[in-house]
Enzyme design. Structure first.
Site, short mmCIF file in Angstrom:
data_model
loop_
_atom_site.label_atom_id
_atom_site.label_comp_id
_atom_site.label_asym_id
_atom_site.label_seq_id
_atom_site.Cartn_x
_atom_site.Cartn_y
_atom_site.Cartn_z
N LYS A 234 68.58 15.53 72.93
CA LYS A 234 69.13 16.18 74.41
C LYS A 234 67.94 16.06 75.29
O LYS A 234 66.92 16.46 75.03
CB LYS A 234 69.32 17.69 74.10
CG LYS A 234 69.88 18.31 75.41
CD LYS A 234 69.85 19.85 75.31
CE LYS A 234 70.33 20.25 76.80
NZ LYS A 234 70.32 21.85 77.05
N ALA B 111 74.37 25.08 80.42
CA ALA B 111 73.54 25.89 81.54
C ALA B 111 74.49 26.73 82.49
O ALA B 111 75.51 26.13 83.13
CB ALA B 111 72.56 24.89 82.27
N GLY B 112 74.26 27.92 82.43
CA GLY B 112 74.76 28.94 83.54
C GLY B 112 75.62 29.60 83.05
O GLY B 112 76.49 30.49 83.65
N THR C 105 71.52 31.51 76.39
CA THR C 105 71.19 32.58 76.94
C THR C 105 72.32 33.88 76.85
O THR C 105 71.78 34.95 76.44
CB THR C 105 70.77 32.65 78.29
OG1 THR C 105 69.47 31.81 78.42
CG2 THR C 105 70.24 33.88 79.03
#
Length: 256
Positions: free
Chosen positions: A95, A182-183, A205
């Site tokens: 990645k 992401a996000g 996350t």
């Protein structure tokens, strides 16, 4: 079934390894998610020994490892990290992450494209984290990236699919898998990404910082499955007008 390069995956949910309270909790959450592809930052593991606190349980879990170059600020740094990862882990999967600004962690498009082209030529299977830029994603595809990983919102922000309009273009024109990265903050964001046509999502996350990471991982697994099933089922088209689901006047006419 999702195919990327020479590997196939039953799960369309990829997971990360950062921010968990413990390695044991990390592995439990990954197992609960059903994820078969797990990213790990090379700067967080001791590549000299396989009994590293993060690396050892991941190897034991039997997941496919996707080392990332998080922390690299230039193409040269990312390429160096990629070679370290390949030598230590015996994988050419990578990645690619290059973000020079630690505050925003936004990917550098110029350095990412430069590194991607070199790494592909050197035999790596490159999955680049990039901005939701349809032109850039197409260029990354053209230089040989095995997939593209455009962001939904800044890393760790939990804002969801803030780049939806651009993601839709990327998905429409892509001939390689699109992984929204992401996000993504809640399971409904993941479901929306799969519904709109993304091939997979990467979540870290939102799972790791949840009050109950294991149950949150299960929720993401179910959301991804639901989003994919909804897309495959052919949802109805949107309309500006109301459309009755049953006759409005038939019973009145029959009784007249």
């Amino acid at each position: 079934m999702l195919r990327i390069a020479d590997k196939t995956f039953d799960s369309h949910l990829f997971t990360g390894t950062g921010k968990f309270a413990s390695s044991q909790l990390m592995v439990e959450a990954i197992r609960a998610s059903g994820s078969q592809l797990v990213t790990l930052a090379m700067k967080r593991v001791d590549l000299r020994q396989h009994n590293d606190a993060i690396l050892e349980p991941l190897i034991a879990a039997g997941v496919t490892l996707l080392p990332n170059t998080s922390g690299a600020k230039t193409a040269e740094e990312a390429i160096f990290a990629a070679h370290l990862a390949r030598e230590a882990l015996g994988t050419n999967w990578l990645k690619l992450e290059i973000h020079p600004d630690a505050r925003w962690l936004l990917p550098d498009p110029i350095e990412t494209l430069k590194a991607a082209e070199t790494l592909v030529q050197q035999g790596f299977v490159v999955l680049p984290y990039c901005g939701a830029d349809p032109v850039l994603c197409k260029r990354l595809e053209e230089v040989g990236c095995a997939a593209v990983m455009p962001l939904g919102a800044p890393i760790g922000s939990n804002q969801g699919l803030e780049t939806r309009a651009m993601l839709e273009i990327i998905i429409q024109q892509a001939t390689v898998p699109v992984v929204v990265d992401a996000g993504i903050g809640v399971p409904s964001h993941a479901a929306q990404a799969l519904e709109m046509g993304a091939d997979a999502v990467l979540v870290n996350t939102a799972i790791a910082v949840a009050d109950d990471p294991v149950n949150m991982a299960k929720a993401f697994r179910l959301a991804v499955e639901a989003g994919l099933l909804a897309r495959q089922s052919g949802p109805g088209s949107r309309s500006h007008f109301a459309h009755a689901t049953s006759p409005l006047t038939g019973f009145l006419e029959a009784s007249a």
